[in-house]
Design a protein around this motif. Structure first.
Motif, PDB file in Angstrom:
ATOM      1  N   LYS A  28      27.585 -29.223 -60.754  1.00  0.00           N
ATOM      2  CA  LYS A  28      28.675 -29.749 -61.688  1.00  0.00           C
ATOM      3  C   LYS A  28      28.126 -30.993 -62.244  1.00  0.00           C
ATOM      4  CE  LYS A  28      32.937 -29.419 -60.080  1.00  0.00           C
ATOM      5  NZ  LYS A  28      34.096 -29.319 -59.028  1.00  0.00           N
ATOM      6  N   ARG A  29      27.644 -32.008 -61.768  1.00  0.00           N
ATOM      7  CA  ARG A  29      27.344 -33.276 -62.041  1.00  0.00           C
ATOM      8  C   ARG A  29      26.064 -33.177 -63.026  1.00  0.00           C
ATOM      9  NH1 ARG A  29      27.004 -38.374 -58.572  1.00  0.00           N
ATOM     10  NH2 ARG A  29      29.386 -37.645 -57.930  1.00  0.00           N
ATOM     11  N   TYR A  30      25.020 -32.605 -62.318  1.00  0.00           N
ATOM     12  CA  TYR A  30      23.736 -32.810 -63.143  1.00  0.00           C
ATOM     13  C   TYR A  30      23.799 -31.421 -64.015  1.00  0.00           C
ATOM     14  CZ  TYR A  30      22.945 -36.515 -60.051  1.00  0.00           C
ATOM     15  OH  TYR A  30      23.037 -37.696 -59.611  1.00  0.00           O
ATOM     16  N   GLY A  31      24.639 -30.427 -64.066  1.00  0.00           N
ATOM     17  CA  GLY A  31      24.707 -29.190 -64.856  1.00  0.00           C
ATOM     18  C   GLY A  31      23.378 -28.174 -64.532  1.00  0.00           C
ATOM     19  N   HIS A  63      36.365 -32.064 -69.696  1.00  0.00           N
ATOM     20  CA  HIS A  63      35.313 -31.685 -68.697  1.00  0.00           C
ATOM     21  C   HIS A  63      34.324 -30.518 -68.934  1.00  0.00           C
ATOM     22  CE1 HIS A  63      37.150 -33.788 -65.046  1.00  0.00           C
ATOM     23  NE2 HIS A  63      36.156 -34.410 -65.339  1.00  0.00           N
ATOM     24  N   LEU A  64      34.901 -29.705 -70.054  1.00  0.00           N
ATOM     25  CA  LEU A  64      34.282 -28.458 -70.405  1.00  0.00           C
ATOM     26  C   LEU A  64      33.374 -28.613 -71.432  1.00  0.00           C
ATOM     27  CD1 LEU A  64      33.956 -25.277 -70.236  1.00  0.00           C
ATOM     28  CD2 LEU A  64      35.909 -25.063 -71.846  1.00  0.00           C
ATOM     29  N   ASN A  65      33.750 -29.737 -72.309  1.00  0.00           N
ATOM     30  CA  ASN A  65      32.952 -30.501 -73.325  1.00  0.00           C
ATOM     31  C   ASN A  65      31.799 -31.064 -72.829  1.00  0.00           C
ATOM     32  OD1 ASN A  65      34.253 -29.052 -75.546  1.00  0.00           O
ATOM     33  ND2 ASN A  65      35.583 -30.858 -75.459  1.00  0.00           N
ATOM     34  N   GLN A  66      31.965 -31.946 -71.767  1.00  0.00           N
ATOM     35  CA  GLN A  66      31.164 -32.835 -71.009  1.00  0.00           C
ATOM     36  C   GLN A  66      30.039 -32.017 -70.243  1.00  0.00           C
ATOM     37  OE1 GLN A  66      32.926 -35.309 -68.051  1.00  0.00           O
ATOM     38  NE2 GLN A  66      31.117 -36.596 -67.610  1.00  0.00           N
ATOM     39  N   ARG A  67      30.640 -30.959 -69.491  1.00  0.00           N
ATOM     40  CA  ARG A  67      29.489 -30.245 -68.724  1.00  0.00           C
ATOM     41  C   ARG A  67      28.763 -29.107 -69.524  1.00  0.00           C
ATOM     42  NH1 ARG A  67      33.562 -29.912 -64.519  1.00  0.00           N
ATOM     43  NH2 ARG A  67      32.869 -31.309 -63.177  1.00  0.00           N
ATOM     44  N   VAL A  73      34.462 -20.653 -63.459  1.00  0.00           N
ATOM     45  CA  VAL A  73      34.017 -19.411 -64.298  1.00  0.00           C
ATOM     46  C   VAL A  73      32.590 -18.955 -63.750  1.00  0.00           C
ATOM     47  CG1 VAL A  73      33.512 -18.483 -66.312  1.00  0.00           C
ATOM     48  CG2 VAL A  73      35.452 -19.799 -65.961  1.00  0.00           C
ATOM     49  N   GLY A  74      31.723 -20.035 -63.819  1.00  0.00           N
ATOM     50  CA  GLY A  74      30.342 -19.868 -63.500  1.00  0.00           C
ATOM     51  C   GLY A  74      30.102 -19.122 -62.127  1.00  0.00           C
ATOM     52  N   LEU A  75      30.885 -19.747 -61.237  1.00  0.00           N
ATOM     53  CA  LEU A  75      30.744 -18.950 -59.870  1.00  0.00           C
ATOM     54  C   LEU A  75      31.270 -17.550 -59.545  1.00  0.00           C
ATOM     55  CD1 LEU A  75      31.808 -22.201 -57.602  1.00  0.00           C
ATOM     56  CD2 LEU A  75      29.465 -21.395 -57.603  1.00  0.00           C
ATOM     57  N   PHE A  76      32.446 -17.550 -60.237  1.00  0.00           N
ATOM     58  CA  PHE A  76      32.959 -16.248 -60.107  1.00  0.00           C
ATOM     59  C   PHE A  76      33.065 -15.143 -61.032  1.00  0.00           C
ATOM     60  CE2 PHE A  76      35.170 -19.563 -57.397  1.00  0.00           C
ATOM     61  CZ  PHE A  76      35.177 -18.743 -56.094  1.00  0.00           C
ATOM     62  N   GLN A  77      32.470 -15.442 -62.351  1.00  0.00           N
ATOM     63  CA  GLN A  77      32.684 -14.520 -63.368  1.00  0.00           C
ATOM     64  C   GLN A  77      31.791 -13.126 -63.095  1.00  0.00           C
ATOM     65  OE1 GLN A  77      31.062 -16.074 -67.072  1.00  0.00           O
ATOM     66  NE2 GLN A  77      29.085 -16.742 -66.120  1.00  0.00           N
ATOM     67  N   GLU A  78      30.755 -13.126 -62.442  1.00  0.00           N
ATOM     68  CA  GLU A  78      30.014 -11.875 -62.042  1.00  0.00           C
ATOM     69  C   GLU A  78      30.541 -11.039 -60.850  1.00  0.00           C
ATOM     70  OE1 GLU A  78      25.851 -13.041 -62.107  1.00  0.00           O
ATOM     71  OE2 GLU A  78      25.994 -14.006 -63.977  1.00  0.00           O
ATOM     72  N   VAL A  79      31.594 -11.658 -60.221  1.00  0.00           N
ATOM     73  CA  VAL A  79      32.161 -11.319 -59.056  1.00  0.00           C
ATOM     74  C   VAL A  79      33.557 -10.442 -59.329  1.00  0.00           C
ATOM     75  CG1 VAL A  79      32.871 -11.705 -56.547  1.00  0.00           C
ATOM     76  CG2 VAL A  79      31.034 -12.670 -57.480  1.00  0.00           C
TER      77      VAL A  79
END
Length: 161
Positions: A28-31, A63-67, A73-79
């Protein structure tokens, strides 16, 4: 005002420990977006029998713009097929910057996305988030959906607690 939380069940796959802290710091912090897939196989295995609509806990627009990505979404979108039924309003301070008392006192910060009105008629919904700390975020999500008209049961899932 919190509405009743009866018939609520939360499952976390891991304890939030120093290793999980380091994982989320990199993700999250370092992308480090490639880390989103580390737990895919386990998530699929643990949730293969869940056949309910899945609403994710969204990031705020800032936060979406910052990251450049939404970590949940990244964690769960493929599940799961994820539904963006919640909109997170901007807050002055992120939950991760607050202590337990401040988190629990946080006022509602979600709005219901009325494009997903049909979800309110489901008998059960699954809420997914990356980290469950005090439960305030999940409970705000439930309250928002109840206020919008949902009368069914909730389950929630996080990667860590």
């Amino acid at each position: 005002m919190a509405l009743g939380y009866s018939h609520f069940r939360h499952q976390a796959l891991f304890a939030y420990n120093s290793a999980m802290h380091d994982y989320f710091k990199r993700y999250k912090r370092y992308g480090d977006y490639a880390l989103r897939r580390v737990f895919n196989d386990l998530l699929r295995q643990e949730t293969s029998k869940l056949k309910v609509p899945c609403i994710y806990i969204p990031s705020s627009a800032s936060h979406l713009n910052q990251r450049g990505f939404d970590p949940v979404v990244g964690l769960f979108q493929e599940v799961f097929k994820l539904f963006p039924a919640l909109i997170k309003m901007e807050t002055t301070q992120g939950q991760s910057e607050k202590n337990r008392q401040e988190r629990l006192a946080t006022p509602q910060f979600f709005q219901f996305n009325s494009h997903y009105q049909v979800l309110l008629e489901e008998p059960q919904l699954l809420l997914v988030d990356d980290i469950y700390t005090t439960g305030r975020t999940i409970f705000h999500a439930q309250d928002c959906l109840r206020q919008a008209g949902f009368r069914g049961q909730f389950q929630s899932l996080s990667l860590a607690r």
